[in-house]
Each structure stands twice: as structure tokens, then as C-alpha cells.
Write an enzyme that holds these catalytic residues in place. Structure first.
Site, PDB file in Angstrom:
ATOM      1  N   GLU A 227      -5.689   1.042   9.279  1.00 31.76           N
ATOM      2  CA  GLU A 227      -6.901   0.241   9.178  1.00 31.76           C
ATOM      3  C   GLU A 227      -6.495  -1.154   8.710  1.00 31.76           C
ATOM      4  O   GLU A 227      -5.479  -1.312   8.021  1.00 31.76           O
ATOM      5  CB  GLU A 227      -7.862   0.832   8.129  1.00 31.76           C
TER       6      GLU A 227
ATOM      7  N   ARG B 224     -19.649  17.115  -1.480  1.00 28.84           N
ATOM      8  CA  ARG B 224     -19.788  17.864  -2.744  1.00 28.84           C
ATOM      9  C   ARG B 224     -20.682  17.066  -3.684  1.00 28.84           C
ATOM     10  O   ARG B 224     -20.983  15.897  -3.423  1.00 28.84           O
ATOM     11  CB  ARG B 224     -18.415  18.028  -3.384  1.00 28.84           C
TER      12      ARG B 224
ATOM     13  N   HIS C 207      -6.981   5.075  -8.220  1.00 23.38           N
ATOM     14  CA  HIS C 207      -7.990   5.838  -7.468  1.00 23.38           C
ATOM     15  C   HIS C 207      -8.742   6.858  -8.314  1.00 23.38           C
ATOM     16  O   HIS C 207      -9.403   7.728  -7.779  1.00 23.38           O
ATOM     17  CB  HIS C 207      -7.359   6.510  -6.247  1.00 23.38           C
TER      18      HIS C 207
ATOM     19  N   LYS D 114      -9.947  12.826   7.830  1.00 21.67           N
ATOM     20  CA  LYS D 114     -10.408  11.421   7.776  1.00 21.67           C
ATOM     21  C   LYS D 114     -10.387  10.746   9.151  1.00 21.67           C
ATOM     22  O   LYS D 114     -11.136   9.798   9.390  1.00 21.67           O
ATOM     23  CB  LYS D 114      -9.543  10.630   6.787  1.00 21.67           C
TER      24      LYS D 114
HETATM   25  C1  MV4 Z   1      -9.392   0.946   1.815  1.00 20.43           C
HETATM   26  C2  MV4 Z   1      -9.378  -0.200   0.980  1.00 20.43           C
HETATM   27  C3  MV4 Z   1      -9.126  -1.436   1.582  1.00 20.43           C
HETATM   28  N1  MV4 Z   1      -8.932  -1.526   2.918  1.00 20.43           N
HETATM   29  N2  MV4 Z   1      -9.194   0.826   3.131  1.00 20.43           N
HETATM   30  C4  MV4 Z   1      -9.613   4.124  -1.721  1.00 20.43           C
HETATM   31  C5  MV4 Z   1      -9.752   5.604  -1.655  1.00 20.43           C
HETATM   32  C6  MV4 Z   1     -10.521   5.870  -0.436  1.00 20.43           C
HETATM   33  N3  MV4 Z   1     -11.913   6.115  -0.800  1.00 20.43           N
HETATM   34  C7  MV4 Z   1     -10.385   4.662   0.419  1.00 20.43           C
HETATM   35  N4  MV4 Z   1     -10.001   3.604  -0.468  1.00 20.43           N
HETATM   36  C8  MV4 Z   1      -9.823   2.336  -0.017  1.00 20.43           C
HETATM   37  N5  MV4 Z   1      -9.615   2.179   1.288  1.00 20.43           N
HETATM   38  C9  MV4 Z   1      -8.971  -0.384   3.672  1.00 20.43           C
HETATM   39  N6  MV4 Z   1      -8.786  -0.496   4.992  1.00 20.43           N
HETATM   40  C10 MV4 Z   1      -9.615  -0.047  -0.402  1.00 20.43           C
HETATM   41  C11 MV4 Z   1      -9.849   1.232  -0.889  1.00 20.43           C
HETATM   42  C12 MV4 Z   1     -10.125   1.376  -2.308  1.00 20.43           C
HETATM   43  C13 MV4 Z   1      -9.133   1.072  -3.237  1.00 20.43           C
HETATM   44  C14 MV4 Z   1      -7.875   0.711  -2.806  1.00 20.43           C
HETATM   45  C15 MV4 Z   1      -6.935   0.417  -3.754  1.00 20.43           C
HETATM   46  C16 MV4 Z   1      -7.227   0.492  -5.109  1.00 20.43           C
HETATM   47  C17 MV4 Z   1      -8.461   0.891  -5.521  1.00 20.43           C
HETATM   48  C18 MV4 Z   1      -9.428   1.189  -4.598  1.00 20.43           C
HETATM   49  C19 MV4 Z   1     -10.710   1.592  -5.012  1.00 20.43           C
HETATM   50  C20 MV4 Z   1     -11.661   1.900  -4.089  1.00 20.43           C
HETATM   51  C21 MV4 Z   1     -11.378   1.793  -2.713  1.00 20.43           C
END
Ligand code: MV4
Length: 497
Positions: free
Chosen positions: A199, A291, A234, A116
């Protein structure tokens, strides 16, 4: 086109890939663990090979066994599905080294996007907006200094993480040192790689992803977006295409951005670029999934593109059948992931034999399922057993059709999350398309525990029905519509006791 493809997966996605192969006249090889001997994908494939005991580490994750079967069966290619080894660069390399084609991107692209930090650096270089944060993984001291620059609240992430694994929010600077250590420890344990990065936390954002397809001749296209903000820990539960939050202008910008990243890494085959979109409609690159995704059918329903067939075409060296100008979104699609979990007991996994299964159908309804009546749901694998996708001319029609489909769906013998989905589809915020990644957390009534209504009568009816079928006796209980009703059979049997 390939003559024979080995599908290195199980459940609904194995069935999905087998169907695409059959429509292309490609022979299919299934692999199964001892727990999946009677599974649907084994039944539908032309050949099937047992690859070991139920635990994935002894079967579906055993690269040596998969390559051995691929060679012995004379397969030309291997389709990994999703999960298991789908984003494992070592597996992709092993397939190529065995002289077969991996249906997916090059191993280098898998490895790059799996890291990442490297993915973020690549996105930045490609001019893709990323969440403000640290440019690469740093030492704890450097991270603590960087956090002051970024500004709290902070999201701590693991370089080898993804999909939410190894993420933690820090709101108070005093908590950062301990959070960094905990994150490193967790990352080391889970991924063998303790690199972490920071971040800025984007609150109230939406998880919106762009589906891309790219062939080996430089033709890369975007197939619109999918809204995936309805998640619990998630795990996506429901997805839709298009997103109720995206208009044509934002779609264009996100698509061009996703394609810029695709071109920057010479990506080929199907992929998904994930973005976080904040309430001011700024979007930030999160991750790129190399994928086929669980939720690909909602994109297929609104674009008419069979993504799995395009994957097979691209991997076999053919050109994409579509140019960007051919892609038009028509209508709306919504997918509910059906899991063997009890939504009234903290989504605890549910196991058992499916004693009764009636799948929905009718206008605009598609079911992708890996189970059947008599199937034994175990704890060995992911609890998702099927997906129901509804298409409508409008979002309202798609929602109504999905609601109807979930009312028709009968699965007895195990608990499922269908009652959760039915409550979600009745929620006014969801119906209005007004939701973000915090929706479930902020709507506890969708998750609060209540006893499952009609649990007992349903179990009695299922047992009686199974008993009935064994007896082959036809007990017709005339209802108003002349249809035998499960409840009447249950009641009659009770009366006869
Ligand atoms: C984040 C975020 C908020 N701020 N990064 C979730 C898994 C991965 N795809 C990245 N994700 C996130 N990254 C920053 N800087 C919010 C998410 C996020 C999420 C976070 C908490 C609970 C549910 C979520 C659903 C989608 C994305």
C-alpha cells in the site's frame, strides 16, 4: 435470551461480559487457568471451571477444553471477549457444531476479515475507499513493478497480519526486494501464510474507527467513531470518542462507508471498521475487527448503548433495540488503558502481588478492572489490568476527570503506566487534540527514561501498611485533615526503628 453463557476469556473483559449477563438475568460460566484460580471473573460468575495450566496454549486457547466445559455446564452460548479466540473462525465453527451460539459474527465473516487481502478486495467491491496499493497478493517481481506504479514510500503488509503485525515501511526502491523477502519470512513464521501486499504509505494519518452493530434482520447502525491514534508499537494506550478531528460531515461519510461494508458481507453482531484519515480528511479502509474491542466503553459512554448487551441480544435472535436515528452522541469520553508495565524502563512488563489498590471513582469516572488487592500479576497474559474511562460534557471536562482519576488511582506492589498517562494528559499537543499515529514517536519526552519518583517511600508505605493491617493495630497518625497519611506512617515507622 440465553439461559447460560460461557465467557471464554479472563481479566477485565470477562468481568465486563459477566456483568452484562447478570443484568440480563443470564447465568454465567467462567473458565480459568491455575494462575487465575482467585481471579475476579471466577468470583463473579455463577460457575467456574479450571481449564488447565497458566500458558494460554494450555488453557484459554484450548478450543477442545472450552467446548467440553460449555457442554458439561449446559451453556447455550459462548462469548469470546477480545483477544484469545475472539477472531478465530475455527473456534466459532466449533461452538456452532457443538450446538451452541457464538456471540459474534458468522465464521465466514471472521475468516474473510481476518484475511487482509480478501478484506481489501471486499472493501473495494463495496465502494469503500482503500489505500492505493496492490489489488491482491502478488509475486515479488509483480510487487516490485507495482511499487513503481504506487509510488514510494510504500507499506509492505502481510495478508494474514493485522494490528500492525508484519508491516514494514520502504522508502528506497533499492530496499524493496530484501524487505519483501523479510516480510514473507516473518509472515510465514508468524501466521503460516506468506502472502504479502503493498500500500502507499499514508504519513501523518489518524487511526479512527467506526463502531457498528447489526442484527440478523438487516438492521445495521453506526455508533460514531473512536480516535485511537495514541499507540505504541501498535498497542493502543488511550482512546477517545468522539475524535477531535472529526466533524459531523466526516462522521456521516465514514459511518455510511462502514455500513456499506457491513451490508456487503451480511455482517451481524458488533464490529469495528478501522480507517486511516489523512490531514486532508480523506479516509481509507484499514481493517475490520470482528469482535468487541478493548475500547468499546468510550462509545458506550457517549451513546448510552450497552454494546455487550446488544451483542447478546443479537446473538439470541432478537432485533436491535435502536434505529440509526436513535443514536445521538452526548459529551465526550476518554479511556486510559492501565498496564502492568514500567513506562520508565521501556514499558517492561512488571509482575508481582498488588499490595495496595485504591480505584478512582466520582462524577463521570468508570473503572473496568480485572484485579484486586492481593492479586498476583504474572507474565502469562497481556499486561493490561484495567481501564479508566472518564466522561465529560466537553473534551476538556473528560480530560480533567481522567487526570483526576489517575491521580486518585493507587496501585502498589507492581509498576504501572499511570505516570505515562498523567504526562500524556499534560501534553499541550494532546490537550489540543493535535496528534496523529506518529505522536508518541514524535514526542520522545513522554517515553524517556527517568527514575520513578517516590518509588522507595511508596514501597515502604505499602509494606508497612500491609504489615499494619496484619497486626490489625490501628496506628492513627493525625494529619491536618485528620486522615492517616501513608507518608506519615512511613515516616513514623522509620522514626521508631
Ligand atoms: C497503514 C498506515 C499508513 N499507511 N497503512 C496499523 C495497524 C493496522 N491497523 C494498519 N496500520 C496502519 N496502516 C498505510 N498504507 C498506518 C497504520 C497505523 C500505524 C502505523 C505505524 C504506527 C502506528 C500506527 C497506528 C495506527 C495505524
Amino acid at each position: 435470551m440465553f439461559r447460560k453463557v460461557l465467557v471464554a476469556n479472563r481479566g477485565e473483559i470477562a468481568v465486563r461480559v459477566i456483568r452484562a449477563c447478570q443484568e440480563l438475568g443470564v447465568q454465567t460460566v467462567a473458565v480459568y487457568s491455575e494462575a487465575d484460580r482467585k481471579a475476579l471473573h471466577v468470583r463473579y460468575a455463577d460457575e467456574a471451571y479450571c481449564i488447565g495450566p497458566p500458558p494460554p496454549n494450555d488453557s484459554y486457547l484450548r478450543i477442545d477444553k472450552l467446548i467440553d466445559v460449555a457442554i458439561r455446564s449446559g451453556a447455550d452460548a459462548v462469548h469470546p471477549g477480545y483477544g484469545f479466540l475472539a477472531e478465530n473462525a475455527t473456534f466459532a465453527r466449533a461452538v456452532a457444531e457443538a450446538g451452541l451460539t457464538f456471540v459474534g459474527p458468522a465464521p465466514e465473516a471472521i475468516a474473510l476479515m481476518g484475511d487482509k487481502v480478501a478484506a481489501r478486495e471486499t472493501a473495494m467491491r463495496a465502494g469503500v475507499p482503500v489505500v492505493p496499493g496492490t489489488p491482491r497478493s502478488l509475486s515479488d517481481e509483480e510487487l516490485i513493478a507495482a511499487a513503481e506504479e504506487i509510488g514510494y514510500p510504500i507499506m509492505v503488509k502481510a495478508a494474514a497480519g493485522g494490528g500492525g503485525k508484519g508491516m514494514r515501511v520502504v522508502r528506497d526502491p533499492a530496499d524493496l526486494p530484501a524487505a519483501l523477502q523479510a516480510a514473507r519470512r516473518e509472515a510465514k513464521g508468524a501466521f503460516g501464510d506468506d502472502r504479502i501486499y503493498l500500500e502507499k504509505l499514508i504519513e501523518g494519518g489518524r487511526h479512527i474507527e467506526i463502531q457498528v452493530l447489526a442484527d440478523e434482520y438487516g438492521n445495521a447502525i453506526a455508533l460514531g467513531e473512536r480516535e485511537c491514534s495514541i499507540q505504541r508499537r501498535h498497542q493502543k494506550l488511550l482512546e477517545e470518542a468522539p475524535s477531535p478531528f472529526v466533524d459531523e460531515e466526516l462522521r456521516q461519510r465514514m459511518s455510511e462507508t462502514a455500513l456499506a461494508l457491513v451490508r456487503a458481507v451480511d455482517y451481524t453482531n458488533a464490529g469495528t471498521v478501522e480507517f486511516l484519515v489523512d490531514k486532508d480528511r480523506h479516509f481509507y479502509f484499514l481493517e475490520m475487527n470482528t469482535r468487541l474491542q478493548v475500547e468499546h466503553p468510550v462509545t458506550e459512554m457517549v451513546t448510552g448503548v450497552d454494546i455487550v448487551k446488544e451483542q447478546l441480544r443479537i446473538a439470541s435472535g432478537r432485533r436491535l433495540r435502536y434505529r440509526q436515528e436513535d443514536i445521538r452522541l452526548k459529551g465526550w469520553a476518554m479511556e486510559a488503558r492501565i498496564t502492568a508495565e514500567d513506562p520508565y524502563n521501556n514499558f517492561l512488563p512488571s509482575t508481582g502481588t498488588i499490595t495496595l489498590l485504591q480505584e478512582p471513582t466520582g462524577p463521570g469516572v468508570r473503572v473496568e478492572s480485572g484485579v484486586f488487592e492481593g492479586f498476583e500479576v504474572s507474565l502469562f497474559y497481556d499486561p493490561m489490568i484495567a481501564k479508566v474511562i472518564a466522561w465529560g460534557e466537553t473534551r476538556g471536562e473528560a480530560l480533567l476527570r481522567l487526570r483526576r482519576a489517575l491521580q486518585e488511582y493507587r496501585i502498589l506492589g507492581i509498576k504501572t503506566n499511570i505516570p505515562f498517562h498523567r504526562r500524556l494528559l499534560d501534553n499541550t499537543n494532546f490537550i489540543g487534540g493535535v496528534y496523529d499515529t506518529g505522536f508518541l514517536e514524535n514526542t520522545p519526552e513522554l517515553l524517556e527514561g527517568t527514575t520513578q519518583r517516590n518509588a522507595v517511600p511508596a514501597a515502604i508505605a505499602a509494606t508497612l501498611l500491609m504489615h499494619q493491617r496484619r497486626q490489625k493495630a490501628l496506628v492513627f497518625v493525625g494529619g491536618a485533615g485528620g486522615r492517616p497519611s501513608m507518608w506519615k506512617i512511613a515516616a513514623r515507622r522509620e522514626a521508631l526503628r
